[in-house]
Design a protein around this motif. Sequence first.
Motif, PDB file in Angstrom:
ATOM      1  N   GLY A  47      -8.205 -19.273  -0.247  1.00  0.00           N
ATOM      2  CA  GLY A  47      -6.984 -18.487  -0.092  1.00  0.00           C
ATOM      3  C   GLY A  47      -6.612 -17.658  -1.301  1.00  0.00           C
ATOM      4  O   GLY A  47      -5.599 -16.962  -1.300  1.00  0.00           O
ATOM      5  N   LYS A  48      -7.453 -17.694  -2.344  1.00  0.00           N
ATOM      6  CA  LYS A  48      -7.144 -16.956  -3.570  1.00  0.00           C
ATOM      7  C   LYS A  48      -8.267 -15.995  -3.938  1.00  0.00           C
ATOM      8  O   LYS A  48      -8.068 -14.784  -3.959  1.00  0.00           O
ATOM      9  CB  LYS A  48      -6.898 -17.940  -4.712  1.00  0.00           C
ATOM     10  CG  LYS A  48      -6.530 -17.272  -6.034  1.00  0.00           C
ATOM     11  CD  LYS A  48      -6.323 -18.306  -7.129  1.00  0.00           C
ATOM     12  CE  LYS A  48      -5.979 -17.660  -8.451  1.00  0.00           C
ATOM     13  NZ  LYS A  48      -5.824 -18.654  -9.545  1.00  0.00           N
ATOM     14  N   ASP A  49      -9.448 -16.543  -4.238  1.00  0.00           N
ATOM     15  CA  ASP A  49     -10.592 -15.710  -4.579  1.00  0.00           C
ATOM     16  C   ASP A  49     -11.552 -15.574  -3.405  1.00  0.00           C
ATOM     17  O   ASP A  49     -12.028 -14.488  -3.107  1.00  0.00           O
ATOM     18  CB  ASP A  49     -11.340 -16.295  -5.784  1.00  0.00           C
ATOM     19  CG  ASP A  49     -10.487 -16.303  -7.041  1.00  0.00           C
ATOM     20  OD1 ASP A  49      -9.794 -15.301  -7.280  1.00  0.00           O
ATOM     21  OD2 ASP A  49     -10.499 -17.317  -7.762  1.00  0.00           O
ATOM     22  N   TYR A  50     -11.843 -16.682  -2.755  1.00  0.00           N
ATOM     23  CA  TYR A  50     -12.755 -16.687  -1.608  1.00  0.00           C
ATOM     24  C   TYR A  50     -11.936 -16.553  -0.328  1.00  0.00           C
ATOM     25  O   TYR A  50     -11.344 -17.534   0.157  1.00  0.00           O
ATOM     26  CB  TYR A  50     -13.592 -17.961  -1.598  1.00  0.00           C
ATOM     27  CG  TYR A  50     -14.593 -18.039  -2.723  1.00  0.00           C
ATOM     28  CD1 TYR A  50     -15.902 -17.620  -2.541  1.00  0.00           C
ATOM     29  CD2 TYR A  50     -14.218 -18.520  -3.977  1.00  0.00           C
ATOM     30  CE1 TYR A  50     -16.825 -17.686  -3.585  1.00  0.00           C
ATOM     31  CE2 TYR A  50     -15.132 -18.578  -5.028  1.00  0.00           C
ATOM     32  CZ  TYR A  50     -16.435 -18.160  -4.821  1.00  0.00           C
ATOM     33  OH  TYR A  50     -17.345 -18.214  -5.844  1.00  0.00           O
ATOM     34  N   VAL A  51     -11.909 -15.347   0.209  1.00  0.00           N
ATOM     35  CA  VAL A  51     -11.079 -15.048   1.387  1.00  0.00           C
ATOM     36  C   VAL A  51     -11.891 -14.185   2.354  1.00  0.00           C
ATOM     37  O   VAL A  51     -12.239 -13.038   2.022  1.00  0.00           O
ATOM     38  CB  VAL A  51      -9.793 -14.292   0.995  1.00  0.00           C
ATOM     39  CG1 VAL A  51      -8.947 -14.014   2.230  1.00  0.00           C
ATOM     40  CG2 VAL A  51      -9.003 -15.071  -0.039  1.00  0.00           C
ATOM     41  N   SER A  61     -11.702  -1.463  -0.302  1.00  0.00           N
ATOM     42  CA  SER A  61     -11.453  -2.017  -1.637  1.00  0.00           C
ATOM     43  C   SER A  61     -12.679  -1.885  -2.530  1.00  0.00           C
ATOM     44  O   SER A  61     -12.563  -1.594  -3.724  1.00  0.00           O
ATOM     45  CB  SER A  61     -11.031  -3.490  -1.531  1.00  0.00           C
ATOM     46  OG  SER A  61     -12.060  -4.267  -0.933  1.00  0.00           O
ATOM     47  N   HIS A  62     -13.874  -2.080  -1.955  1.00  0.00           N
ATOM     48  CA  HIS A  62     -15.106  -1.953  -2.740  1.00  0.00           C
ATOM     49  C   HIS A  62     -15.307  -0.504  -3.178  1.00  0.00           C
ATOM     50  O   HIS A  62     -15.642  -0.236  -4.342  1.00  0.00           O
ATOM     51  CB  HIS A  62     -16.301  -2.423  -1.908  1.00  0.00           C
ATOM     52  CG  HIS A  62     -17.607  -2.421  -2.644  1.00  0.00           C
ATOM     53  ND1 HIS A  62     -17.962  -3.412  -3.528  1.00  0.00           N
ATOM     54  CD2 HIS A  62     -18.636  -1.533  -2.643  1.00  0.00           C
ATOM     55  CE1 HIS A  62     -19.165  -3.151  -4.035  1.00  0.00           C
ATOM     56  NE2 HIS A  62     -19.585  -2.005  -3.515  1.00  0.00           N
ATOM     57  N   PHE A  63     -15.087   0.436  -2.271  1.00  0.00           N
ATOM     58  CA  PHE A  63     -15.247   1.854  -2.604  1.00  0.00           C
ATOM     59  C   PHE A  63     -14.260   2.276  -3.684  1.00  0.00           C
ATOM     60  O   PHE A  63     -14.614   2.992  -4.624  1.00  0.00           O
ATOM     61  CB  PHE A  63     -15.059   2.708  -1.354  1.00  0.00           C
ATOM     62  CG  PHE A  63     -15.013   4.180  -1.632  1.00  0.00           C
ATOM     63  CD1 PHE A  63     -16.138   4.861  -2.033  1.00  0.00           C
ATOM     64  CD2 PHE A  63     -13.825   4.886  -1.493  1.00  0.00           C
ATOM     65  CE1 PHE A  63     -16.106   6.221  -2.292  1.00  0.00           C
ATOM     66  CE2 PHE A  63     -13.775   6.237  -1.754  1.00  0.00           C
ATOM     67  CZ  PHE A  63     -14.918   6.919  -2.151  1.00  0.00           C
ATOM     68  N   ALA A  64     -13.010   1.824  -3.568  1.00  0.00           N
ATOM     69  CA  ALA A  64     -12.007   2.177  -4.576  1.00  0.00           C
ATOM     70  C   ALA A  64     -12.391   1.637  -5.947  1.00  0.00           C
ATOM     71  O   ALA A  64     -12.099   2.257  -6.975  1.00  0.00           O
ATOM     72  CB  ALA A  64     -10.635   1.640  -4.162  1.00  0.00           C
ATOM     73  N   GLY A 114     -21.381 -16.191  -4.776  1.00  0.00           N
ATOM     74  CA  GLY A 114     -20.468 -15.192  -5.315  1.00  0.00           C
ATOM     75  C   GLY A 114     -20.377 -15.172  -6.823  1.00  0.00           C
ATOM     76  O   GLY A 114     -19.408 -14.640  -7.378  1.00  0.00           O
ATOM     77  N   LYS A 115     -21.369 -15.707  -7.533  1.00  0.00           N
ATOM     78  CA  LYS A 115     -21.329 -15.759  -9.000  1.00  0.00           C
ATOM     79  C   LYS A 115     -21.652 -14.393  -9.610  1.00  0.00           C
ATOM     80  O   LYS A 115     -22.183 -13.501  -8.957  1.00  0.00           O
ATOM     81  CB  LYS A 115     -22.307 -16.810  -9.512  1.00  0.00           C
ATOM     82  CG  LYS A 115     -21.915 -18.246  -9.149  1.00  0.00           C
ATOM     83  CD  LYS A 115     -22.925 -19.242  -9.672  1.00  0.00           C
ATOM     84  CE  LYS A 115     -22.524 -20.670  -9.311  1.00  0.00           C
ATOM     85  NZ  LYS A 115     -23.525 -21.661  -9.779  1.00  0.00           N
ATOM     86  N   SER A 116     -21.345 -14.254 -10.918  1.00  0.00           N
ATOM     87  CA  SER A 116     -21.585 -13.003 -11.625  1.00  0.00           C
ATOM     88  C   SER A 116     -23.080 -12.776 -11.810  1.00  0.00           C
ATOM     89  O   SER A 116     -23.887 -13.705 -11.683  1.00  0.00           O
ATOM     90  CB  SER A 116     -20.895 -13.011 -12.985  1.00  0.00           C
ATOM     91  OG  SER A 116     -21.531 -13.939 -13.848  1.00  0.00           O
ATOM     92  N   GLY A 315     -18.672  -9.452  -8.415  1.00  0.00           N
ATOM     93  CA  GLY A 315     -17.329  -9.879  -8.831  1.00  0.00           C
ATOM     94  C   GLY A 315     -16.487 -10.327  -7.656  1.00  0.00           C
ATOM     95  O   GLY A 315     -16.680 -11.412  -7.104  1.00  0.00           O
ATOM     96  N   THR A 316     -15.553  -9.474  -7.245  1.00  0.00           N
ATOM     97  CA  THR A 316     -14.637  -9.856  -6.164  1.00  0.00           C
ATOM     98  C   THR A 316     -15.248  -9.683  -4.777  1.00  0.00           C
ATOM     99  O   THR A 316     -14.999 -10.489  -3.881  1.00  0.00           O
ATOM    100  CB  THR A 316     -13.352  -9.011  -6.248  1.00  0.00           C
ATOM    101  OG1 THR A 316     -13.698  -7.616  -6.188  1.00  0.00           O
ATOM    102  CG2 THR A 316     -12.612  -9.279  -7.546  1.00  0.00           C
TER     103      THR A 316
END
Length: 600
Positions: A47-51, A61-64, A114-116, A315-316
């Motif tokens: 509910g915070k990072d993994y959504v 959001s990725h394009f921006a 989802g790691k860096s 990242g996100t």
Amino acid sequence: MSHALTFVIATLCILAICYRLYGVFFVRKVLNTDNSEVTPSHLLEDGKDYVPTKKWVNFGSHFAAIAAAGPLVGPVLAAQYGYFPGFLWLLVGCVVGGAVHDTVVLFASMKHQGKSLSEVAKSELGPVAGWCTGLAMLFIITITMAGLSMVVVHALERNPWGTFAVFMTIPVAMGVGLWERYTGNMRAATWVGIAVIFACVVAGPYIQESAFGEWLSLKATTVSLVLPCYAFFATALPVWMLLTPRGYLSSFMKIGVFGALVIGVVFINPEIQFPAVTSFISGNGPVLAGPVWPFISITIACGAISGFHAFIGSGTTPKQIDKWNDILPVAFGAMCAECVVGVMALIAATALHPADYFAINSAPATFAGLGMEVVNLPKLSQEIGLDLYGRTGGAVTLAVGMADIFTRVPWFSHLASYFFQFVVMFEAVFILTAVDSGTRVARYLLQDFLGDIWPPLKRTTWVPGAVGCSIVACALWGYLLNSGDINSVWALFGVSNQLMASIGLIIGATIILRLSEKRIYILTCLVPLAYLYVTVNYAAYWMVKYVYFNPAAKGYNLFNGVISVIMVVLGAVILVSALQRWVVLWRLRGAQHAESATAA
């Protein structure tokens, strides 16, 4: 000479075909995505990072995040070589390199929860390669901040109208952040924020003629000192107070400005006044000193292929992908959309008369030596109300080109100054948004590295550590910003950025060799990697020999030269680690194939 509409139609058609054919093949055949497999957003949902997020929301959001200032500035600077080299590299670089890079980095990060990218490199290539990747990321994000900030410097120097409009976005964004946090009404805060920003642009002429305007007429050196100081506060403040609302408001500006530019190009269809290639393709140009190769691929990064995208792709975004096949529109599709932005920026620059372009992008003494006579620039300077000569960096050129296109519409013929200042603000806000995020990332990387020596620094919530690393991060790129010109710093940014893209392709090739059905599919990464790695290393060698370590060169800077050498060494270490890993994987896959054939 050609017209702009030809380039727009060709770009859209080529990218649409490549997306439908090569994009689908790469995602579904090479990467072998399977929607029945659980994605990290569902597996680790918190509910915070993994959504889990819908694919088109993810695309936006990725394009921006990836389409910051790079696709605006790079093509403008590369116009020095003519319209053909930049146009060709944007299309080929995007489809063969950039779209593949962004897609495979996102896929690799998702395969590692989802790691860096540094963590992925550590897992795929070993601890040495992982450490080198993390250090390279720290160098690259630092250099990126300096390169992008230099564009803002030359756009705001001696420009009180633009300085006022850009400065006012800071309290406006903070007001929007506070409003949303304490009332929860984001819609109302958004409308008010956008209205106030437009009001600041409209109020610019009155500010410019006042005593306050004279105070805001800053020298380039002053702006270069103010920007790192601003970045420190933007990095130290909570993200909801400035970084997030500023990026949110800027997304509306991006959509509006480029939507208007596309419409303007379609209906006005301006003539491309630049030749296909200029006399500067062999080097010694007033904007970029180097020859067309390798510097066309170094100058134009975002829009073709950019290592900076790896920060976003690992990242996100990988923590929000709902289904595996969503990688196609989110990564491959967003890269194609960014290529369109780069082509539009190239059109805006090459629609200017070449003499006007070089008068803006060259120092007055340098332009005088070219033997050119300006054509429309005196008229444009008068209409805009600003001295446009010698404003290097690309941002002013793009703003002039776009304003020139917009004012060809009869209704807008007297609004050149407003269009120009709005585009300047649009560019500056986007760049400062990237500076906010990038400096914060640099701070995290510093805390992570130095935390191995002093463990408390690894805690991002520890205020002394956060403040201290923020100061160091700002000081590092602030020094680069104040120690060179756009020619040397942008080249340094380009070299480091494309080296990061090479690292992304190295990791992508490793993932494909390990997981793909056919070993031959590794060529999808090896082909762009071979070109990019040779290009970036030759560009680094050229800049070190002829600029950074050359006392007679304008960009002479030992510090920049040492950074370039360190980056090349890091890249070589990572490549050697990858080659060793590839030999092992190739033999293993061969043995597995032989066993399968025997069993059959």
